[in-house]
Design a protein around this motif. Structure first.
Motif, short mmCIF file in Angstrom:
data_model
loop_
_atom_site.label_atom_id
_atom_site.label_comp_id
_atom_site.label_asym_id
_atom_site.label_seq_id
_atom_site.Cartn_x
_atom_site.Cartn_y
_atom_site.Cartn_z
N ALA A 186 -3.20 -6.16 0.79
CA ALA A 186 -2.88 -5.04 -0.42
C ALA A 186 -3.42 -3.69 0.28
N ASP A 187 -2.65 -2.68 0.09
CA ASP A 187 -3.27 -1.21 0.39
C ASP A 187 -4.42 -1.19 -0.37
N ASP B 191 -7.62 -7.29 2.25
CA ASP B 191 -7.34 -6.21 3.39
C ASP B 191 -5.95 -6.02 3.57
N ASN B 192 -5.49 -4.76 4.33
CA ASN B 192 -4.06 -4.46 4.34
C ASN B 192 -3.35 -4.98 5.35
#
Length: 97
Positions: free
Chosen positions: A90-91, A63-64
Motif C-alpha cells: 500500500a501507499d 511497503d509500497n
C-alpha cells in the motif's frame, strides 16, 4: 521493475537504521510489550525480522513495492514467526489501517 526498485536491488536495508536501532526503539516499550506492530515502509524487512524475533506481537509489514514484501517472505521462508506476520502492499500516504 522501475528505476527506484533497481537502485535498491540486492541491498538488505533500504534506508538508515540498524538492528540495534530497532531494539533500542523497542526498549521504550519494555513496561508494556506490544501486541500489534505496524512496520510502515518496511522495505525488504530487516526491522520487521527484528520485531518478530524480539516480540510476540502480530506484525504488519507495509511497503509500497510488492517486490520488497516478496523478499521479506523469502527471507523468512522457514521461520515459524511468519505465522505472526501479515504483509500489505500500500501507499504510505493512504495506509489502510
Amino acid at each position: 521493475m522501475n528505476d527506484f526498485e533497481r537502485l535498491y536491488l540486492n541491498l538488505e536495508r533500504l534506508g538508515p537504521g540498524s538492528d540495534a536501532d530497532t531494539r533500542h526503539a523497542l526498549s521504550y516499550l519494555s513496561d508494556r510489550p506490544p501486541t500489534r506492530i505496524l512496520d510502515i515502509g518496511c522495505g525488504t524487512g530487516p526491522a520487521t525480522r527484528v520485531l518478530l524475533r524480539e516480540t510476540r506481537a502480530q506484525v504488519v509489514a507495509l511497503d509500497n513495492f510488492q517486490s520488497n514484501l516478496d523478499a521479506l517472505h523469502a527471507a523468512l521462508r522457514a521461520d515459524p514467526a511468519t505465522l505472526r506476520l501479515t504483509t500489505c502492499a500500500a501507499d504510505m500516504a493512504a495506509i489502510p489501517y
